[in-house]
Design a protein around this motif. Sequence first.
Motif, mmCIF file in Angstrom:
data_model
loop_
_atom_site.group_PDB
_atom_site.id
_atom_site.type_symbol
_atom_site.label_atom_id
_atom_site.label_comp_id
_atom_site.label_asym_id
_atom_site.label_seq_id
_atom_site.Cartn_x
_atom_site.Cartn_y
_atom_site.Cartn_z
ATOM 1 N N SER A 95 48.269 58.032 0.906
ATOM 2 C CA SER A 95 49.251 59.175 1.336
ATOM 3 C C SER A 95 51.287 58.153 1.688
ATOM 4 N N ARG A 96 51.753 58.133 1.533
ATOM 5 C CA ARG A 96 53.780 57.289 2.109
ATOM 6 C C ARG A 96 53.448 58.422 3.048
ATOM 7 N N ALA A 97 53.688 59.468 2.951
ATOM 8 C CA ALA A 97 54.033 60.606 3.832
ATOM 9 C C ALA A 97 53.306 59.890 5.115
ATOM 10 N N LEU A 98 51.935 60.083 5.378
ATOM 11 C CA LEU A 98 50.936 59.833 6.095
ATOM 12 C C LEU A 98 51.028 58.334 6.844
ATOM 13 N N CYS A 99 51.328 57.645 5.742
ATOM 14 C CA CYS A 99 51.564 55.993 6.794
ATOM 15 C C CYS A 99 53.209 55.671 7.496
ATOM 16 N N ALA A 100 54.461 56.807 7.239
ATOM 17 C CA ALA A 100 55.064 57.170 8.218
ATOM 18 C C ALA A 100 55.264 57.756 8.950
ATOM 19 N N ALA A 101 53.928 58.699 8.911
ATOM 20 C CA ALA A 101 53.867 60.078 10.358
ATOM 21 C C ALA A 101 53.130 59.461 11.105
ATOM 22 N N ALA A 102 51.831 58.399 10.363
ATOM 23 C CA ALA A 102 50.942 57.964 11.986
ATOM 24 C C ALA A 102 51.102 57.391 12.948
ATOM 25 N N ARG A 103 50.532 57.240 13.767
ATOM 26 C CA ARG A 103 51.140 56.600 15.192
ATOM 27 C C ARG A 103 49.729 55.767 15.564
ATOM 28 N N SER A 104 48.916 56.593 15.263
ATOM 29 C CA SER A 104 47.528 55.810 15.367
ATOM 30 C C SER A 104 45.931 55.633 14.977
ATOM 31 N N PRO A 105 45.538 55.157 14.814
ATOM 32 C CA PRO A 105 44.286 55.316 13.445
ATOM 33 C C PRO A 105 43.441 56.268 14.045
ATOM 34 N N GLU A 106 43.485 57.386 15.131
ATOM 35 C CA GLU A 106 43.003 58.671 15.303
ATOM 36 C C GLU A 106 43.895 59.749 14.384
ATOM 37 N N ASP A 107 45.279 58.812 13.975
ATOM 38 C CA ASP A 107 46.338 60.192 13.074
ATOM 39 C C ASP A 107 45.202 60.507 12.231
ATOM 40 N N TYR A 108 45.192 59.559 11.830
ATOM 41 C CA TYR A 108 44.122 58.795 10.137
ATOM 42 C C TYR A 108 43.168 59.710 9.551
ATOM 43 N N VAL A 109 42.005 59.684 10.980
ATOM 44 C CA VAL A 109 40.759 59.944 11.131
ATOM 45 C C VAL A 109 41.346 61.740 11.331
ATOM 46 N N ASN A 110 41.696 62.166 11.379
ATOM 47 C CA ASN A 110 42.175 63.594 11.970
ATOM 48 C C ASN A 110 42.711 64.301 10.396
ATOM 49 N N VAL A 111 43.426 63.431 9.739
ATOM 50 C CA VAL A 111 44.350 64.581 8.776
ATOM 51 C C VAL A 111 43.340 64.098 7.372
ATOM 52 N N TYR A 112 42.495 62.926 6.999
ATOM 53 C CA TYR A 112 41.296 63.203 6.451
ATOM 54 C C TYR A 112 40.171 64.173 7.219
ATOM 55 N N ASP A 113 39.821 63.892 8.022
ATOM 56 C CA ASP A 113 39.278 64.889 8.288
ATOM 57 C C ASP A 113 39.461 66.120 8.133
ATOM 58 N N ALA A 114 40.349 66.552 8.722
ATOM 59 C CA ALA A 114 40.847 68.053 7.688
ATOM 60 C C ALA A 114 41.130 68.588 6.411
ATOM 61 N N VAL A 115 41.340 67.756 6.051
ATOM 62 C CA VAL A 115 41.257 67.715 4.506
ATOM 63 C C VAL A 115 40.268 67.607 3.988
ATOM 64 N N LEU A 116 39.198 66.266 3.752
ATOM 65 C CA LEU A 116 38.011 66.461 3.982
ATOM 66 C C LEU A 116 36.547 67.459 3.805
ATOM 67 N N ALA A 117 36.901 68.488 4.822
ATOM 68 C CA ALA A 117 36.036 69.267 5.226
ATOM 69 C C ALA A 117 36.399 70.135 4.523
#
Length: 390
Positions: free
Chosen positions: A158-180
């Motif tokens: 996601s381009r939007a996620l790449c622009a919004a994320a500030r840390s690896p944890e942001d990616y983990v949290n987003v993917y966790d919320a969607v994949l779950a």
Amino acid sequence: MQILLPAGNAELYRHTMKHAESHAAPADSSAFGRVAYAAAHVVIDPRAEYEPCSNAPAIDWDRTLAFRTNLYGLGFKVAEAMDTAQRGMGLGWPAAAELIRRSVAHARTIDGADLACGAGTDQLDDRARHSLSDVIAAYRAQFEVIDHAGGRPIMMASRALCAAARSPEDYVNVYDAVLAQSNRKVVLHWLGEAFDASLAGYWGSRDVREAMNTVLEIVRLHRANIEGIKISLLDAQYERELRARLPEGVRMYTGDDFNYGDLIAGDSTGVSHALLGIFDPIAPIAARALKALGRGDVGGYRDLIMPTQTLSRELFRAPTQYYKAGVVFLAWLNGHQEHFSMAAGMQSARSVQHLARLFREADACGVLVDPEQAVRRMKAYLSVHAGIEA
């Protein structure tokens, strides 16, 4: 059979066709040696009234779905509405959603047909900043469309996620919320910046090995809900490293359009399955190669697949994101459509010299299924676009 082609020094030379006779994929019921998704292009209708530079092209549905029928008939699965279909470069989310709905319904009419569909966040405006909550909601909305259609999701970068994320944890949290919340197993998609510069630093780091650690954390958290991961970094060593670290049962899907031959064959670190854009133009040859691999004929596999890498490296040369022009050009030469027109006018994204090299390399590895037709169309293209008369 000969054709006048432009040379690199702006002069012309006569190319003698290596393959001068039409050929079709032989009937062969052998199974592929790997799971193989072909990322498929879309065929537009240039006769329809639409704005060429918009993200809402007029799609020729009959030709688009007929091409998918061809891929299924050769034994491929289809990766639908991915970047090969100009996702994010001419195909916006409303058109992609319609493509997904039609393609899933179409697959149900074909015995054995199988596909997975790209889910991203491209309904969000790239010109605006978005919160992580916005990104999660956008992913979930696209997952819902795919689920409602009866498809399986490929979770695109996601381009939007790449622009919004500030840390690896942001990616983990987003993917966790969607994949779950996914109702079906998901293929993750790691698209490198060679394909899309706005994805530089995806997973929260420009260091690829640090990024791997984040990916593996996500995979381990959701192992039961992940079919595999496609990696498109155009670096075989990184793929081998990640492949060796994946949990059992999670497939590596090569997206390396430079090095797929060896990666699919495998080595002591394991084997890669495939989700590749290059399978679109080389489908008949690739199908024969994968069937040889399935029979244990590694030599036959290599004899067929390795020559196609020269074509692929030309097709995906930098700037790599414009490879779609070559994919559609070869589809036109091979008779899968009656024109060389693309969404967003992307047929103009590559030079005459580049397309001439593609023609030559396609001939060299036997990708042109009807050489007489291909020569006729190549001559017509060169006449209009380069003033070269046979």
